[in-house]
Write a protein that holds these residues in place. Structure first.
Motif, PDB file in Angstrom:
ATOM      1  N   ALA A 132      20.868   1.606  -0.866  1.00  0.00           N
ATOM      2  CA  ALA A 132      20.885   2.462  -2.053  1.00  0.00           C
ATOM      3  C   ALA A 132      19.713   2.084  -2.942  1.00  0.00           C
ATOM      4  O   ALA A 132      19.282   0.936  -2.954  1.00  0.00           O
ATOM      5  CB  ALA A 132      22.195   2.279  -2.796  1.00  0.00           C
ATOM      6  N   GLU A 133      19.202   3.054  -3.649  1.00  0.00           N
ATOM      7  CA  GLU A 133      18.064   2.796  -4.521  1.00  0.00           C
ATOM      8  C   GLU A 133      18.342   1.657  -5.493  1.00  0.00           C
ATOM      9  O   GLU A 133      17.464   0.858  -5.796  1.00  0.00           O
ATOM     10  CB  GLU A 133      17.700   4.073  -5.278  1.00  0.00           C
ATOM     11  N   ALA A 134      19.564   1.594  -5.945  1.00  0.00           N
ATOM     12  CA  ALA A 134      19.932   0.550  -6.901  1.00  0.00           C
ATOM     13  C   ALA A 134      19.907  -0.838  -6.269  1.00  0.00           C
ATOM     14  O   ALA A 134      19.778  -1.837  -6.959  1.00  0.00           O
ATOM     15  CB  ALA A 134      21.317   0.833  -7.474  1.00  0.00           C
ATOM     16  N   GLU A 135      20.017  -0.878  -4.951  1.00  0.00           N
ATOM     17  CA  GLU A 135      20.051  -2.165  -4.262  1.00  0.00           C
ATOM     18  C   GLU A 135      18.675  -2.667  -3.864  1.00  0.00           C
ATOM     19  O   GLU A 135      18.492  -3.855  -3.630  1.00  0.00           O
ATOM     20  CB  GLU A 135      20.887  -2.041  -2.995  1.00  0.00           C
ATOM     21  N   LEU A 136      17.741  -1.740  -3.739  1.00  0.00           N
ATOM     22  CA  LEU A 136      16.409  -2.123  -3.293  1.00  0.00           C
ATOM     23  C   LEU A 136      15.786  -3.104  -4.271  1.00  0.00           C
ATOM     24  O   LEU A 136      15.661  -2.819  -5.441  1.00  0.00           O
ATOM     25  CB  LEU A 136      15.519  -0.883  -3.185  1.00  0.00           C
ATOM     26  N   ASP A 137      15.414  -4.242  -3.746  1.00  0.00           N
ATOM     27  CA  ASP A 137      14.759  -5.204  -4.627  1.00  0.00           C
ATOM     28  C   ASP A 137      13.406  -5.603  -4.042  1.00  0.00           C
ATOM     29  O   ASP A 137      12.983  -5.100  -3.001  1.00  0.00           O
ATOM     30  CB  ASP A 137      15.661  -6.416  -4.890  1.00  0.00           C
ATOM     31  N   THR A 138      12.755  -6.501  -4.739  1.00  0.00           N
ATOM     32  CA  THR A 138      11.403  -6.888  -4.347  1.00  0.00           C
ATOM     33  C   THR A 138      11.359  -7.463  -2.935  1.00  0.00           C
ATOM     34  O   THR A 138      10.482  -7.111  -2.143  1.00  0.00           O
ATOM     35  CB  THR A 138      10.849  -7.906  -5.355  1.00  0.00           C
ATOM     36  N   THR A 139      12.305  -8.318  -2.605  1.00  0.00           N
ATOM     37  CA  THR A 139      12.284  -8.938  -1.278  1.00  0.00           C
ATOM     38  C   THR A 139      12.508  -7.914  -0.182  1.00  0.00           C
ATOM     39  O   THR A 139      11.877  -7.977   0.876  1.00  0.00           O
ATOM     40  CB  THR A 139      13.319 -10.074  -1.189  1.00  0.00           C
ATOM     41  N   ALA A 140      13.392  -6.954  -0.415  1.00  0.00           N
ATOM     42  CA  ALA A 140      13.625  -5.916   0.592  1.00  0.00           C
ATOM     43  C   ALA A 140      12.334  -5.139   0.836  1.00  0.00           C
ATOM     44  O   ALA A 140      11.950  -4.897   1.990  1.00  0.00           O
ATOM     45  CB  ALA A 140      14.745  -4.987   0.144  1.00  0.00           C
ATOM     46  N   TYR A 141      11.656  -4.776  -0.231  1.00  0.00           N
ATOM     47  CA  TYR A 141      10.371  -4.082  -0.090  1.00  0.00           C
ATOM     48  C   TYR A 141       9.349  -4.976   0.610  1.00  0.00           C
ATOM     49  O   TYR A 141       8.627  -4.533   1.499  1.00  0.00           O
ATOM     50  CB  TYR A 141       9.824  -3.656  -1.453  1.00  0.00           C
ATOM     51  N   ASN A 142       9.276  -6.218   0.186  1.00  0.00           N
ATOM     52  CA  ASN A 142       8.305  -7.129   0.791  1.00  0.00           C
ATOM     53  C   ASN A 142       8.523  -7.234   2.296  1.00  0.00           C
ATOM     54  O   ASN A 142       7.579  -7.200   3.080  1.00  0.00           O
ATOM     55  CB  ASN A 142       8.433  -8.528   0.177  1.00  0.00           C
ATOM     56  N   THR A 143       9.774  -7.389   2.685  1.00  0.00           N
ATOM     57  CA  THR A 143      10.088  -7.565   4.098  1.00  0.00           C
ATOM     58  C   THR A 143       9.683  -6.339   4.894  1.00  0.00           C
ATOM     59  O   THR A 143       9.030  -6.442   5.937  1.00  0.00           O
ATOM     60  CB  THR A 143      11.594  -7.828   4.262  1.00  0.00           C
ATOM     61  N   MET A 144      10.040  -5.171   4.383  1.00  0.00           N
ATOM     62  CA  MET A 144       9.714  -3.942   5.108  1.00  0.00           C
ATOM     63  C   MET A 144       8.208  -3.690   5.111  1.00  0.00           C
ATOM     64  O   MET A 144       7.646  -3.281   6.126  1.00  0.00           O
ATOM     65  CB  MET A 144      10.463  -2.766   4.460  1.00  0.00           C
ATOM     66  N   MET A 145       7.564  -3.979   3.997  1.00  0.00           N
ATOM     67  CA  MET A 145       6.107  -3.796   3.928  1.00  0.00           C
ATOM     68  C   MET A 145       5.399  -4.705   4.916  1.00  0.00           C
ATOM     69  O   MET A 145       4.438  -4.300   5.572  1.00  0.00           O
ATOM     70  CB  MET A 145       5.590  -4.120   2.522  1.00  0.00           C
ATOM     71  N   ASP A 146       5.882  -5.924   5.020  1.00  0.00           N
ATOM     72  CA  ASP A 146       5.249  -6.865   5.942  1.00  0.00           C
ATOM     73  C   ASP A 146       5.427  -6.405   7.382  1.00  0.00           C
ATOM     74  O   ASP A 146       4.513  -6.515   8.199  1.00  0.00           O
ATOM     75  CB  ASP A 146       5.836  -8.266   5.734  1.00  0.00           C
ATOM     76  N   LEU A 147       6.608  -5.882   7.696  1.00  0.00           N
ATOM     77  CA  LEU A 147       6.837  -5.374   9.055  1.00  0.00           C
ATOM     78  C   LEU A 147       5.902  -4.207   9.345  1.00  0.00           C
ATOM     79  O   LEU A 147       5.304  -4.130  10.420  1.00  0.00           O
ATOM     80  CB  LEU A 147       8.300  -4.934   9.225  1.00  0.00           C
ATOM     81  N   GLU A 148       5.771  -3.304   8.400  1.00  0.00           N
ATOM     82  CA  GLU A 148       4.880  -2.155   8.584  1.00  0.00           C
ATOM     83  C   GLU A 148       3.430  -2.629   8.718  1.00  0.00           C
ATOM     84  O   GLU A 148       2.690  -2.147   9.576  1.00  0.00           O
ATOM     85  CB  GLU A 148       4.993  -1.183   7.409  1.00  0.00           C
ATOM     86  N   GLY A 159       2.350   3.609   0.911  1.00  0.00           N
ATOM     87  CA  GLY A 159       3.440   4.442   0.403  1.00  0.00           C
ATOM     88  C   GLY A 159       4.533   3.613  -0.239  1.00  0.00           C
ATOM     89  O   GLY A 159       5.051   3.978  -1.298  1.00  0.00           O
ATOM     90  N   MET A 160       4.858   2.499   0.398  1.00  0.00           N
ATOM     91  CA  MET A 160       5.925   1.664  -0.138  1.00  0.00           C
ATOM     92  C   MET A 160       5.512   1.006  -1.440  1.00  0.00           C
ATOM     93  O   MET A 160       6.309   0.842  -2.355  1.00  0.00           O
ATOM     94  CB  MET A 160       6.319   0.609   0.892  1.00  0.00           C
ATOM     95  N   LEU A 161       4.242   0.620  -1.501  1.00  0.00           N
ATOM     96  CA  LEU A 161       3.732   0.003  -2.719  1.00  0.00           C
ATOM     97  C   LEU A 161       3.827   1.000  -3.883  1.00  0.00           C
ATOM     98  O   LEU A 161       4.229   0.652  -4.996  1.00  0.00           O
ATOM     99  CB  LEU A 161       2.281  -0.416  -2.492  1.00  0.00           C
ATOM    100  N   ARG A 162       3.496   2.242  -3.597  1.00  0.00           N
ATOM    101  CA  ARG A 162       3.576   3.280  -4.630  1.00  0.00           C
ATOM    102  C   ARG A 162       5.026   3.493  -5.042  1.00  0.00           C
ATOM    103  O   ARG A 162       5.353   3.613  -6.216  1.00  0.00           O
ATOM    104  CB  ARG A 162       2.999   4.585  -4.064  1.00  0.00           C
ATOM    105  N   GLU A 163       5.891   3.512  -4.037  1.00  0.00           N
ATOM    106  CA  GLU A 163       7.312   3.713  -4.301  1.00  0.00           C
ATOM    107  C   GLU A 163       7.891   2.599  -5.173  1.00  0.00           C
ATOM    108  O   GLU A 163       8.720   2.834  -6.049  1.00  0.00           O
ATOM    109  CB  GLU A 163       8.054   3.756  -2.960  1.00  0.00           C
ATOM    110  N   MET A 164       7.428   1.388  -4.933  1.00  0.00           N
ATOM    111  CA  MET A 164       7.892   0.266  -5.753  1.00  0.00           C
ATOM    112  C   MET A 164       7.580   0.508  -7.225  1.00  0.00           C
ATOM    113  O   MET A 164       8.423   0.295  -8.087  1.00  0.00           O
ATOM    114  CB  MET A 164       7.198  -1.041  -5.323  1.00  0.00           C
ATOM    115  N   THR A 165       6.360   0.917  -7.495  1.00  0.00           N
ATOM    116  CA  THR A 165       5.992   1.129  -8.897  1.00  0.00           C
ATOM    117  C   THR A 165       6.753   2.308  -9.479  1.00  0.00           C
ATOM    118  O   THR A 165       7.203   2.246 -10.621  1.00  0.00           O
ATOM    119  CB  THR A 165       4.472   1.320  -9.054  1.00  0.00           C
ATOM    120  N   GLU A 166       6.926   3.364  -8.680  1.00  0.00           N
ATOM    121  CA  GLU A 166       7.691   4.521  -9.151  1.00  0.00           C
ATOM    122  C   GLU A 166       9.111   4.129  -9.527  1.00  0.00           C
ATOM    123  O   GLU A 166       9.688   4.636 -10.478  1.00  0.00           O
ATOM    124  CB  GLU A 166       7.754   5.603  -8.064  1.00  0.00           C
TER     125      GLU A 166
END
Length: 242
Positions: A132-148, A159-166
RNA sequence: ACCUAGCCUCAC
């Protein structure tokens, strides 16, 4: 108890399970162990891959009427993910559900990483998308970004970096380290430098990871001068080389 | 600012 818990956690860091058990046995009658105490013991044994000891902690918890919580199971789950044992991870998920608990962001992030590293980035993306959007945190983004990034999907990373700021999920030092490393793998010292400057502009402190990554970036690009200058900067800011 | 779980470099 908090002092005991802190000591046990320190033993987990050194991998000294015997030492941890010794101090636990010494103090368990003077202070009442809490759920955190048991979770920390499980962490100690997971670091050693000691399944039997982990199970006996769970038994003790049952005997003392201390219910396991999400941290208890996610500690186990993450240990299985670290070993890339998808079967055991599934088992732990089922087990936690039998206690009426669900894996939250932390557990799902561990699963994402495991699947991504096993080559199933599609599964990782599904897990990420299910958060859920409310659950997404920095580490979740970091992990997925690193995999990508490691799968070579530079546009997905952007795209994910932009989404983080949004979504107002604040990047941290690891975020930038991941970005710098991705540029480094592409051989782009300019890209790495760009993110390094962004990191400082964001008020984030470069870590040893940052410097190691930058040194390697310039080193393999053949710019030894610059790699050396970065090394000196690292010493300057008080980070010990490893 | 934090008693416990998930993210980043390298170590051939």
């Amino acid at each position: 108890v908090i002092v005991l818990n802190r000591i046990l956690d320190a033993y987990a860091g050194t991998g000294d399970a015997e030492g941890a058990v010794r101090i636990y046995e010494l103090l368990r009658h003077r202070v009442r162990p809490t759920r955190v105490t048991f979770n920390t013991l499980i962490k100690v044994f997971c670091a050693r891959d000691n399944t039997n000891a982990t199970e006996s902690v769970l038994k003790t918890m049952g005997n003392m009427g201390v219910a396991p919580d999400e941290v208890t199971f996610v500690t186990l789950l993450s240990a299985h993910c670290r070993r890339a044992d998808a079967r055991a991870a599934e088992g732990t998920l089922a087990r936690m559900r039998s206690y009426g608990l669900d894996a939250g962001v932390v557990g799902l992030t561990s699963l994402m990483k495991m699947h991504g590293e096993l080559g199933d980035i599609g599964r990782a993306r599904e897990l990420f998308a299910d958060l859920a959007e409310a659950e997404l945190d920095t580490t979740a983004y970091n992990t997925m970004m690193d995999l990508e990034a490691k799968a070579g999907n530079a546009q997905a990373v952007k795209g994910m970096l932009r989404e983080m700021t949004e979504r107002n999920v604040a990047p941290n030092t690891s975020t930038f380290n991941i970005l710098i490393n991705a540029e480094s793998k592409k051989g782009s010292t300019a890209g790495a430098t760009k993110y390094f400057l962004q990191m400082e502009a964001a008020g984030l402190k470069p870590s040893r990871f940052t410097y190691n990554t930058l040194i390697r970036c310039f080193g393999q690009a053949g710019d030894i001068e610059r790699a050396d200058a970065i090394y000196l900067t690292m010493l300057d800011v008080g980070i010990r080389p490893d």
